[in-house]
Design a protein around this motif. Sequence first.
Motif, PDB file in Angstrom:
ATOM      1  N   SER A   1       5.262 -24.839   3.117  1.00 49.73           N
ATOM      2  CA  SER A   1       5.735 -24.383   1.812  1.00 49.73           C
ATOM      3  C   SER A   1       4.617 -23.891   0.902  1.00 49.73           C
ATOM      4  N   ASP A   2       3.347 -24.218   1.192  1.00 49.67           N
ATOM      5  CA  ASP A   2       2.235 -23.746   0.367  1.00 49.67           C
ATOM      6  C   ASP A   2       1.646 -22.439   0.874  1.00 49.67           C
ATOM      7  N   SER A   3       2.229 -21.892   1.958  1.00 54.26           N
ATOM      8  CA  SER A   3       1.704 -20.666   2.564  1.00 54.26           C
ATOM      9  C   SER A   3       2.566 -19.475   2.180  1.00 54.26           C
ATOM     10  N   LEU A   4       1.922 -18.338   1.969  1.00 54.33           N
ATOM     11  CA  LEU A   4       2.627 -17.102   1.651  1.00 54.33           C
ATOM     12  C   LEU A   4       2.156 -16.013   2.612  1.00 54.33           C
ATOM     13  N   VAL A   5       3.106 -15.393   3.315  1.00 52.70           N
ATOM     14  CA  VAL A   5       2.802 -14.328   4.256  1.00 52.70           C
ATOM     15  C   VAL A   5       3.423 -13.039   3.741  1.00 52.70           C
ATOM     16  N   LEU A   6       2.588 -12.020   3.533  1.00 51.17           N
ATOM     17  CA  LEU A   6       3.043 -10.731   3.028  1.00 51.17           C
ATOM     18  C   LEU A   6       2.976  -9.700   4.146  1.00 51.17           C
ATOM     19  N   TYR A   7       4.079  -8.988   4.365  1.00 50.81           N
ATOM     20  CA  TYR A   7       4.096  -7.950   5.393  1.00 50.81           C
ATOM     21  C   TYR A   7       4.722  -6.689   4.836  1.00 50.81           C
ATOM     22  N   ASP A   8       4.001  -5.566   4.963  1.00 50.19           N
ATOM     23  CA  ASP A   8       4.454  -4.283   4.447  1.00 50.19           C
ATOM     24  C   ASP A   8       4.809  -3.385   5.633  1.00 50.19           C
ATOM     25  N   SER A   9       6.083  -3.097   5.798  1.00 51.50           N
ATOM     26  CA  SER A   9       6.549  -2.315   6.949  1.00 51.50           C
ATOM     27  C   SER A   9       6.398  -0.821   6.673  1.00 51.50           C
ATOM     28  N   VAL A  10       5.180  -0.327   6.848  1.00 47.57           N
ATOM     29  CA  VAL A  10       4.863   1.068   6.515  1.00 47.57           C
ATOM     30  C   VAL A  10       4.693   1.957   7.743  1.00 47.57           C
ATOM     31  N   GLY A  11       4.873   1.396   8.931  1.00 46.57           N
ATOM     32  CA  GLY A  11       4.630   2.143  10.159  1.00 46.57           C
ATOM     33  C   GLY A  11       3.286   1.780  10.758  1.00 46.57           C
ATOM     34  N   SER A  12       3.186   1.938  12.072  1.00 47.97           N
ATOM     35  CA  SER A  12       1.995   1.487  12.793  1.00 47.97           C
ATOM     36  C   SER A  12       0.726   2.203  12.353  1.00 47.97           C
ATOM     37  N   GLY A  13       0.797   3.527  12.208  1.00 55.37           N
ATOM     38  CA  GLY A  13      -0.396   4.284  11.836  1.00 55.37           C
ATOM     39  C   GLY A  13      -0.945   3.858  10.498  1.00 55.37           C
ATOM     40  N   ALA A  14      -0.055   3.718   9.515  1.00 58.96           N
ATOM     41  CA  ALA A  14      -0.489   3.294   8.185  1.00 58.96           C
ATOM     42  C   ALA A  14      -1.000   1.864   8.206  1.00 58.96           C
ATOM     43  N   GLY A  15      -0.365   1.012   9.024  1.00 58.00           N
ATOM     44  CA  GLY A  15      -0.817  -0.371   9.122  1.00 58.00           C
ATOM     45  C   GLY A  15      -2.218  -0.475   9.698  1.00 58.00           C
ATOM     46  N   ARG A  16      -2.492   0.297  10.758  1.00 62.04           N
ATOM     47  CA  ARG A  16      -3.844   0.277  11.328  1.00 62.04           C
ATOM     48  C   ARG A  16      -4.860   0.784  10.312  1.00 62.04           C
ATOM     49  N   SER A  17      -4.479   1.830   9.567  1.00 58.30           N
ATOM     50  CA  SER A  17      -5.390   2.362   8.546  1.00 58.30           C
ATOM     51  C   SER A  17      -5.698   1.318   7.489  1.00 58.30           C
ATOM     52  N   GLN A  18      -4.676   0.607   7.013  1.00 60.56           N
ATOM     53  CA  GLN A  18      -4.895  -0.418   5.997  1.00 60.56           C
ATOM     54  C   GLN A  18      -5.789  -1.540   6.531  1.00 60.56           C
TER      55      GLN A  18
END
Length: 372
Positions: free
Chosen positions: A74-91
């Motif tokens: 409950s003290d953990s926060l996981v953020l995921y942005d579904s922007v596509g694989s190419g954009a994810g690798r770039s980030q």
Amino acid sequence: MTPPGHRTLSTAALVGVLALTSACGSDDALRAGQEPPAAPEDIACFGGSVSAAGSSAQENAMYTWIAGYQLACSDSLVLYDSVGSGAGRSQFLESAVDFAGSDAALDEQEHEQARRRCADGSPAVNIPGYVVPIAVIFDLEGVDALNLPPETLARIFNQDITHWNDPEIAEHNPDAELPDLRITPVSRADDSGTTENFTGYLTAAAGDAWPHDTGGTWPIEPVEAAQGNSGISEAVEAGSGTIGYVEASHTADMATVSVGVGGEFVDVSPDSASRVVESSPEREGGTEHDHALELDHGTTESGTYPIVLVTYEVACMRYGTEREAERVRAFLDYVLSEEGQEAASAETGSAPLPADTRTRLRASVAEITSVG
């Protein structure tokens, strides 16, 4: 607070994060009717947040993993942005997120970039986390199933076959009432690992019928294009005479194509798709803990569905601080656990990783560390 450089979260991920943040581990974190995902008894929790971005193919699986992990921690926060694989690798390579989800493994140039991004010039690694078929979906009134060999699929998406009653389609579907209706192929508008795997299949299986290279961007001027797997699913469902390709959990109740393999047509399913992965070797030339696979999209093995993607979790082997390393290590260990894999499969229809594969991958994740 949103981490620096982190973009706006996708709708599904944002709803999940807000619910999970406010619920503090309650069942309010779940979608309507969703069972609470199980967690290992020895799950490692962390305080604070870890951020990731990338593949829309694993968006539904990631929502499930986030729910399971945050209900247990409950003290953990996981953020995921579904922007596509190419954009994810770039980030990831720009250090905007801690790890990336990608339907295509890092290539040689990206590995060089990663050594500049990761601490002490350490390598980044590709860890398979999600194995799922890519379904070819269509909307055609009065037709709820189609058999299409790879050459026919290639000509449809290359816009060489333009009407549903074309003799080449009719030949393999003698009982279907095919209308004289224009075909509307729907392709991805963004740089996509789903596209890379789909074009990889066409390149391997369709021969001269697909005169393009494998790649994450659609190679010709599209008839219709949409953002993400959800975008293609919505466009196909809203149209008439439409056809597209999506990660299997985005098919909803739409009709899907049975794909020609050897002398038969194979339905899309986790079991038929997993046979490709089981027989695929790891890519040569990688580092000890890099597990990129060489998928055999051109297989002719009976009962094998060849249009498959493997989503990798792309992470550094060394981070600048132990806090970063701990968070990535803990969450990815949950993703690869038996409970994490079974939860994703129940929600999305993915193929859980075999036990021996999970053991090998978790051993690599356990080696993620820091310079401090």
